[in-house]
Enzyme design. Structure first.
Site, short mmCIF file in Angstrom:
data_model
loop_
_atom_site.label_atom_id
_atom_site.label_comp_id
_atom_site.label_asym_id
_atom_site.label_seq_id
_atom_site.Cartn_x
_atom_site.Cartn_y
_atom_site.Cartn_z
N LYS A 205 0.81 -1.23 0.00
CA LYS A 205 0.00 0.00 0.00
C LYS A 205 0.83 1.27 0.00
CE LYS A 205 -4.44 -1.79 1.20
NZ LYS A 205 -5.50 -1.98 2.18
N ARG A 239 -4.29 -9.93 4.62
CA ARG A 239 -4.66 -9.93 3.19
C ARG A 239 -3.43 -9.48 2.41
NH1 ARG A 239 -6.34 -6.47 -0.72
NH2 ARG A 239 -7.91 -7.24 -2.18
#
Ligand code: HH2
Length: 258
Positions: A205, A239
């Site tokens: 991210k 995840r």
């Protein structure tokens, strides 16, 4: 939870697994690498992205879910905010709904209850289109925790078993770098506030790029450090795009903690 984006525009793997054959090949590889859940998504939620129609999302995810379910027993989650897509996916054999909108579709709870599906309730401030436009919180942990515990209560009242639910603070979804760091430090509190296991998605991210200065394809080490930290702080599901490396980190930390 291994990420399988069947989208042309996801921020790190967009366009790579659009064809059903390459998606199911990637799914098999992730199972071999240690994935316990395969998370199939047909709509990118990257900051600034536009939504896709129900029909488009269904046409992307259903053939892939059918192919995976016919080939392996690893449970599939569908990454969707739309009740109609969730229902089609559960019908096709998915077992879990991963709803990044935290049950914003009024029909979602009923679908999850009818199929006795697993449910990931994630917090997002705003929509993917607008969520990174200067998000403001007075106290990010208590606001995210209150939202999640409220949604858990509502889901249980609607007939969804508590044991079917995990919560997720939604790293990068309407949060600044500082908000993301605070939430990762508060995983224990979020678990205590909601009474449910916490799932964390940090893989590749943007906040990792902000700290390390690395582009999206070069964020493995930063992602593993953040994933390891999340496990130390009590995260129960990760995840991730890089399943093999993330499993090694989780196994090492579990063992060291034991
Ligand atoms: N992050 C993304 C998508 N779905 N679901 C949960 N529960 N938690 C997350 O942190 C999360 C999620 C965004 O990542 P990715 O799927 O890689 O990208 P895109 O949304 O562009 O497809």
């Amino acid at each position: 939870m291994g990420v399988l984006n069947v989208t042309p525009d996801s921020f790190s793997d967009g366009g790579k697994f659009l064809a059903t054959a390459s998606a199911s090949h990637r799914a098999r590889a992730m199972v071999e690498e240690g994935a316990d859940i395969l998370d199939v998504g047909g709509e990118s939620t990257r900051p600034g992205s536009e939504g896709v129609s129900v029909e488009e999302e269904i046409s992307r995810v259903i053939p892939v879910i059918q192919a995976i379910v016919s080939e392996c027993s690893t449970p599939v989650s569908v990454d969707t905010s739309k009740a109609a897509v969730a229902e089609a996916a559960l019908q096709a054999g998915a077992k879990i709904v991963n709803d990044v909108s935290g049950l914003s579709d009024p029909g979602m709870m009923d679908v999850v209850r009818r199929y006795q599906a697993g449910l990931v309730i994630m917090h997002m401030k705003g929509t993917p289109r607008s969520m990174q436009d200067a998000p403001v919180y007075e106290d990010v942990t208590s606001e995210v925790g209150s939202f999640l515990s409220g949604r858990v209560r509502t889901a249980i009242a609607a007939g969804i078993a508590a044991e079917q639910i995990v919560v997720d603070p939604g790293i990068g979804f309407g949060k600044t770098l500082e908000h993301n760091l605070t939430l990762l430090q508060s995983i224990g509190e979020l678990g205590a506030m909601t009474g449910r296991p916490v799932l964390i998605g940090v893989s590749r991210k943007r906040f990792i790029g902000m700290i390390t200065g690395r582009d999206v394809q070069d964020r493995l080490a930063g992602s593993l450090a953040a994933a390891g930290f999340a496990v130390l702080r009590g995260a129960r599901v990760l995840r991730v795009h890089d399943v093999k490396e993330s499993c090694d980190v989780a196994r090492m930390i579990d063992r060291l903690l034991a």
